[in-house]
Scaffold this active site. Sequence first.
Site, PDB file in Angstrom:
ATOM      1  N   LYS A  83       0.860  -1.187   0.000  1.00  0.00           N
ATOM      2  CA  LYS A  83       0.000   0.000   0.000  1.00  0.00           C
ATOM      3  C   LYS A  83       0.897   1.238   0.000  1.00  0.00           C
ATOM      4  CE  LYS A  83      -4.485   0.757   2.162  1.00  0.00           C
ATOM      5  NZ  LYS A  83      -5.211   0.711   3.438  1.00  0.00           N
TER       6      LYS A  83
HETATM    7  O1  G3P Z   1      -9.275   1.354   4.299  1.00  0.00           O
HETATM    8  C1  G3P Z   1      -9.179   2.672   4.716  1.00  0.00           C
HETATM    9  C2  G3P Z   1      -9.646   2.834   6.097  1.00  0.00           C
HETATM   10  O2  G3P Z   1      -8.874   2.070   6.969  1.00  0.00           O
HETATM   11  C3  G3P Z   1      -9.764   4.222   6.561  1.00  0.00           C
HETATM   12  O3  G3P Z   1     -10.946   4.272   7.237  1.00  0.00           O
HETATM   13  O4  G3P Z   1     -12.589   5.097   8.799  1.00  0.00           O
HETATM   14  O5  G3P Z   1     -10.159   5.693   9.103  1.00  0.00           O
HETATM   15  O6  G3P Z   1     -11.480   6.707   7.262  1.00  0.00           O
HETATM   16  P1  G3P Z   1     -11.318   5.512   8.148  1.00  0.00           P
END
Ligand code: G3P
Length: 216
Positions: A83
């Site tokens: 990633k």
């Molecule tokens: O896959 C991306 C994710 O981990 C981010 O999620 O909820 O931190 O925006 P969030």
Amino acid sequence: MKIFIDTANIEEIKEAVSIGIIDGVTTNPTLISREKSRPEDLFKQICSIVPGPVSAEVISLQADGMVGEARRLSEIAKNIVVKIPLVEDGLKAARILSQEGIRTNLTLCFSANQALLAAKCGASFISPFIGRLDDISLNGMELIRDIKTIYNNYGFKTEIIVASIRNPLHVLDAARIGADIATIPFKVCQQLIKHPLTDIGIKKFLEDYRSIPQNK
Ligand code: G3P
């Protein structure tokens, strides 16, 4: 639509895998920081539980550092996907890594133009963060629609991972649009399964079954 689980927690991954709904895993440094194990050990363990793609994120911000980290990460297991943040150096690194056959997932994507460039650089996956766009009153799903259209227009093979999913409606919309993958937190996976009418229906069926004389 493939379903990935967005967590680095081994128990959550094992439980979701045991249900049979998981095609892959995405992690990020925040998710890794919540666990006790060293990142490499965690990635190794996750890869042994899930045969599908497992995203592990680089920390470097320069292309050469990203490439070095990516090469090391990709040695952990065959199913590691590296990633990489969607910045200029990330695009350079993605190009080099795609030529080496190392799969990449370009992350922190917030615009369709970023997604277009990621595909041109040979990214295997693109991760648009829809929840974070919704958080600032923009429409995350519009971004998925735009990327889908652009990738279809030019036949790009880069797979769209709908990321930063916060609720079941996000998953439904992703599937309606025809996104390749939704990466879902464990809690949302559970929400997808549950329906109050299912529970009420089961209760009623059991009550009625028990009212049959020979089952009393
Ligand atoms: O896959 C991306 C994710 O981990 C981010 O999620 O909820 O931190 O925006 P969030």
